[in-house]
Design an enzyme around this catalytic site. Structure first.
Site, mmCIF file in Angstrom:
data_model
loop_
_atom_site.group_PDB
_atom_site.id
_atom_site.type_symbol
_atom_site.label_atom_id
_atom_site.label_comp_id
_atom_site.label_asym_id
_atom_site.label_seq_id
_atom_site.Cartn_x
_atom_site.Cartn_y
_atom_site.Cartn_z
ATOM 1 C CG ASN A 14 -2.212 -0.746 0.975
ATOM 2 O OD1 ASN A 14 -3.099 -0.277 0.271
ATOM 3 N ND2 ASN A 14 -2.285 -1.940 1.542
ATOM 4 C CG LEU A 85 1.128 -4.462 12.206
ATOM 5 C CD1 LEU A 85 1.627 -5.895 12.219
ATOM 6 C CD2 LEU A 85 -0.296 -4.397 11.678
ATOM 7 C CB ILE A 88 -1.038 6.303 16.990
ATOM 8 C CG1 ILE A 88 -0.944 5.624 15.634
ATOM 9 C CG2 ILE A 88 -0.496 7.728 16.915
ATOM 10 C CD1 ILE A 88 0.454 5.501 15.050
ATOM 11 C CG ASN A 102 -5.297 2.235 10.426
ATOM 12 O OD1 ASN A 102 -4.244 1.840 9.896
ATOM 13 N ND2 ASN A 102 -6.133 1.401 11.033
ATOM 14 C CG HIS A 104 -9.143 -2.596 10.191
ATOM 15 N ND1 HIS A 104 -8.131 -3.011 11.035
ATOM 16 C CD2 HIS A 104 -10.091 -3.556 10.241
ATOM 17 C CE1 HIS A 104 -8.465 -4.169 11.589
ATOM 18 N NE2 HIS A 104 -9.639 -4.523 11.115
ATOM 19 C CG ASP A 145 -8.560 -1.285 14.262
ATOM 20 O OD1 ASP A 145 -7.771 -0.640 13.552
ATOM 21 O OD2 ASP A 145 -8.358 -2.459 14.624
HETATM 22 C C1 GAR Z 1 -3.151 -4.150 4.591
HETATM 23 O O1 GAR Z 1 -4.111 -5.066 4.138
HETATM 24 C C2 GAR Z 1 -3.727 -3.279 5.687
HETATM 25 O O2 GAR Z 1 -5.084 -3.029 5.544
HETATM 26 C C3 GAR Z 1 -3.460 -4.110 6.912
HETATM 27 O O3 GAR Z 1 -2.185 -4.656 6.711
HETATM 28 C C4 GAR Z 1 -2.014 -4.888 5.296
HETATM 29 C C5 GAR Z 1 -0.650 -4.360 4.913
HETATM 30 O O4 GAR Z 1 -0.332 -4.742 3.605
HETATM 31 N N1 GAR Z 1 -3.534 -3.335 8.117
HETATM 32 C C6 GAR Z 1 -3.950 -3.822 9.275
HETATM 33 O O5 GAR Z 1 -4.273 -4.970 9.425
HETATM 34 C C7 GAR Z 1 -3.998 -2.807 10.404
HETATM 35 N N2 GAR Z 1 -4.763 -3.326 11.512
HETATM 36 P P1 GAR Z 1 0.868 -4.036 2.843
HETATM 37 O O6 GAR Z 1 2.049 -3.996 3.818
HETATM 38 O O7 GAR Z 1 1.146 -4.891 1.669
HETATM 39 O O8 GAR Z 1 0.404 -2.667 2.479
#
Ligand code: GAR
Length: 190
Positions: A14, A85, A88, A102, A104, A145
């Site tokens: 992302n 993760l 904050i 954020n 989620h 969240d």
């Molecule tokens: C993403 O799917 C994001 O939504 C999630 O981690 C993934 C990271 O993927 N975030 C959470 O679970 C936060 N609670 P990436 O490192 O390939 O972007």
């Protein structure tokens, strides 16, 4: 010019997608990646994309002002959590009110909270035979969240889907919507 800092803990797909989205923007710039692990692949992505990175540990994040000082030195206007993760801390929330966003990988308020991240979320969605999942983009407060929701998008979950299938569908939604929603939040706050 609005300067974005992206926080990420892992792969950073992302983060890369957001950097690429704003690469030719005249008014928004992804200035840096902040990361809590030296081993995270997002650091390699940052290097390849010529974006500065800043790595910190728990002490620097929770007991000192190192991260806030760095954000100030980079003149950051908006903080984006993209697969980050850790909770904050209050000093950041206070310094950036309604300026920390954020993403989620589920339809909050379902499947949120401590320990609910990445594949744990998709596994829980499959275990509970959900027929849909999706993404939630929200402001960040001092609890996991729970900040105000800005945007949600849904995808179908088929009865034969594995957690990996759900992850793939959710990632597609993330790539499609997250940069655009960040852009809208910036426009609104200027
Ligand atoms: C993403 O799917 C994001 O939504 C999630 O981690 C993934 C990271 O993927 N975030 C959470 O679970 C936060 N609670 P990436 O490192 O390939 O972007």
């Amino acid at each position: 010019m609005s300067n974005i800092a992206i926080f990420a803990s892992g792969s950073g797909s992302n983060a890369q997608n957001i950097i690429e989205y704003f690469q030719n923007s005249k008014n928004t710039h992804v200035k840096c990646i902040l990361c809590n692990s030296l081993k995270a692949f997002v650091l390699e992505r940052a290097r390849n994309l010529n974006v500065n990175s800043f790595v910190f540990d728990r002490k620097g994040f929770y007991n000192e002002n190192k991260v806030l000082d760095y954000l100030k030195s980079q003149e950051i206007d908006i903080v984006v959590l993209a697969g980050f993760l850790w909770l904050i801390p209050e000093n950041l929330i206070k310094a950036y009110p309604n300026k920390i966003i954020n993403i989620h990988p589920a339809l909050l308020p379902k499947y949120g909270g401590k320990g609910m991240y990445g594949m744990h979320v998709h596994q829980a969605v499959v275990d509970n035979n959900e027929q849909e999942s999706g993404i939630t983009i929200h402001y960040v407060n001092e609890r996991y969240d729970e900040g105000d929701i800005i945007f949600q998008a849904k995808c179908k979950v088929d009865s034969t889907d594995t957690p990996d299938d759900v992850a793939r569908k959710v990632h597609e939604l993330e790539y499609k919507h997250f940069p655009r929603v960040i852009e809208q939040v910036i426009l609104k706050s200027n």
